[in-house]
Design a protein around this motif. Sequence first.
Motif, short mmCIF file in Angstrom:
data_model
loop_
_atom_site.label_atom_id
_atom_site.label_comp_id
_atom_site.label_asym_id
_atom_site.label_seq_id
_atom_site.Cartn_x
_atom_site.Cartn_y
_atom_site.Cartn_z
N THR A 3 0.79 -1.22 0.00
CA THR A 3 0.00 0.00 0.00
C THR A 3 0.83 1.27 0.00
N VAL A 4 1.92 1.29 0.75
CA VAL A 4 2.67 2.53 0.92
C VAL A 4 3.74 2.70 -0.17
N MET A 5 4.59 1.68 -0.34
CA MET A 5 5.72 1.80 -1.27
C MET A 5 5.44 1.17 -2.63
N GLY A 6 4.69 0.09 -2.63
CA GLY A 6 4.55 -0.70 -3.84
C GLY A 6 5.58 -1.82 -3.84
N ARG A 7 5.27 -2.91 -4.52
CA ARG A 7 6.12 -4.10 -4.46
C ARG A 7 7.52 -3.87 -5.01
N GLU A 8 7.63 -3.17 -6.11
CA GLU A 8 8.94 -3.02 -6.75
C GLU A 8 9.91 -2.27 -5.86
N TYR A 44 13.09 -4.20 -3.66
CA TYR A 44 14.47 -3.79 -3.90
C TYR A 44 15.12 -3.33 -2.60
N ALA A 45 14.42 -2.49 -1.83
CA ALA A 45 14.99 -1.95 -0.60
C ALA A 45 15.20 -3.05 0.44
N PHE A 46 14.25 -3.97 0.55
CA PHE A 46 14.39 -5.05 1.53
C PHE A 46 15.57 -5.95 1.17
N LYS A 47 15.72 -6.21 -0.10
CA LYS A 47 16.84 -7.04 -0.52
C LYS A 47 18.17 -6.32 -0.28
N GLU A 48 18.18 -5.01 -0.45
CA GLU A 48 19.40 -4.24 -0.19
C GLU A 48 19.77 -4.30 1.29
#
Length: 792
Positions: A527-532, A536-540
């Motif tokens: 809802t807030v960031m979107g999946r893409e 990416y950020a979580f993987k980073e």
Amino acid sequence: MQKIILLVTSLTIPMWFARAQAPTTQHANTRFEQLGPTLPTPNTFRTASGAPGKDYFQNRADYDIKATLDDTNQKLTASETITYHNNSTDALPYLWLQLDQNLFRPDVISRTSQTGGINAERGASLQQLTANTSLAEKDYGQKITSVRDQSGKALKYTINQTMMRIDLPTPVAPGKSVTFSVDWNFKIVDAKSVGARSGFEYFPKDGNYIYEMAQWFPRLCAYNDVNGWQNKQFLGRGEFTLIFGNYKVAITAPNDHVVGATGELQNPAQVLTATQQKRLTEAKNRGDKAGENPILVVTQAEAEAAEKGKATGTKTWVYKADNVRDFAFASSRKFIWDALQPTVEGKRVWAMSLYPKEANPLWGQYSTRLIAHTLRSYSRRTFAYPYPVAYSVHGPVGGMEYPMMSFNGARPEADGTYSEGTKNFLISVVIHEVGHNYFPMIVNSDERQWSWMDEGLNSFLEGLACLEWDANFPAHGIDPQYIVPYMQLDSTQQVPIMSSSDNIPGNTFGPNAYTKPATALNILRETVMGRELFDYAFKEYSRRWAFKSPEPADFFRTLEDASGVDLDWFWKGWFYTVQPVDQSLVKVDWYQANSQNPEITKAEARAAAQRRLNTISKQRDALSKDETVVSQDSTMRDFYNQYDPYAVTDEDRKKYQAYVASLSAEERLLAEAGTNFYTLSLQNKGGLPMPVIIRMEFEDGTDSVARFPAEIWRFNDVSIKKVIATPKKVKQWTLDPFYEIADINTEDNSFPPVARPTRFQLFKQQGRGSSASNPMQQQRQQAPARQGTGRN
């Protein structure tokens, strides 16, 4: 209410639009200010971006351990040689080690019971309560028999409950190492009786034990740039803060036991039969074709024979594990052993399960396949699984995790049947505990302080992996609807997620450390960031902190740094407060632009007049209208008896043409389109600002969804007005139509309000029983000849 707005000049349109959107009260609020003063100041150890800094360090400890399992007396005797590497810039005059088995010492039991009890968040049966009381009467706890330096000289040490300080004759200088040895032994606890994280389970029918051994050796505490020594006492809830190292462990067990452990087996020829080695080779060569089942290294028939035979003598299993933060093992003659070697991110990895016959058929069908699925799913979202093996072991511990080794529950009934709930628990617990290999076994957070950093993040990934396993899986741990009951609790019954593990009340530990942070991350993603951006950020974050020890600020900063999304308001609301989400759609005002087209305006005026004149009196008077004076005497009629004020004249048309000519192209389009303008009055009753999602159902049967970011509350976090323009007329408005923000009260989310019936149950209605909890068993009882026993 319909309000007609007259468009006069081009200046009128933007001024009116601004007025309609303005908040009722404008004031700055701190919800959208940066977290800066709350978070630790960035430095050369941990940067403002959330990445490790140039001076980041972590100390290491390498272990050489020899342990003997006494199956007759349920006792472990061991010795270890530890080489501690001081990579910090500080000289260390003493070292702190954890003695987790001391949790069961009488003095520690007394202290933990006074501060909330052992594993209080899991609940306690009468059997467990009785067992905890009797622990004080038994001689549990780690008995340290020797602490010596490399030359064999005794070292001074002090034991403080679950911690041991070793005083060094000379401080360990920065960049230097020190080697010492510890000898110890302890009586193993009955894990099921006391609800412990490790121990044994006794099977009275065949007189055998399963041992799941963890927290079993004195191990170094962490020393870092944030806390110095993390030597908070182990009270049973806040788990373990550890450092990486290399392990060589020799485990001596009864001759007919199967032993699985963290790491790779170094001497298979000495402990496995030729048949078992051949089966392992077959499993390795088979590969990981879709739907491929694991190979049985030890069959159920062989395990049952070992249960009855109980061979004498011992053998020693040697395991080696590099760059791990802990070591666990399991041992039993009851173990069935199956194995599969799937490909994970281009690398072959062993997936193995150990379980007794009592766990079949459930475990034989699902456990090892679930391991393979978990490794693939988590690796896609974080980093490639770096270790050579992952175990799932069934025994007395319902769910606990260690590097490459997990202890999991879920046991079918004695007849081999199981409920859907038992099956779903097995799926979720194996995925969860194997998933812990990533958090915190590799992304090595401080579990003693921050449970949410491993449990919450792991529960989030668990939910995604469960849905990848089965699209219909009830992944309630990340579904916003299912955190609502917790967030509805009075604020006095909650604590913020950003609370120390041991300070979270036992009855709310699960929601606080597991489901609330997991749900929050799912809301960020969806809802807030979107999946893409989120993925990416979580993987980073995962990549940056693999084999390192992050703090909460490192997680918060990395997700913002890698996504370009300001999330401070989100961390504040979800992690630092206990305020709930409660949005309300108070009312909707409807406006239409007046086109001034006489064909339209006079027709609308005529219809409005007719509605006003359609009173009950007028309806009854119409029955006698022919009896009036004017109707009967034509001389009483004049111009106005024939005049139609709503008829369109040539003068009306000329004025309209002149008006249209004075408008710009943009204004002309707006005036002629018949656009509907709706002003939504919204309230943030819960306090936690969230995006506004509104569904519009139109009169023509279609619908549309409008989404506004949380920053809509930036200047007024209590009440706002929002204008939505649409060419179609809206008949129904609904806030949060897809239940994605965990709104604790949806009764005020509709306009016009939608009446919902209050449910009641007839007094004589048949109640729901528990007999339907295991349909498999019911069917088998109805047709035993066809179904068989289910054991294999």
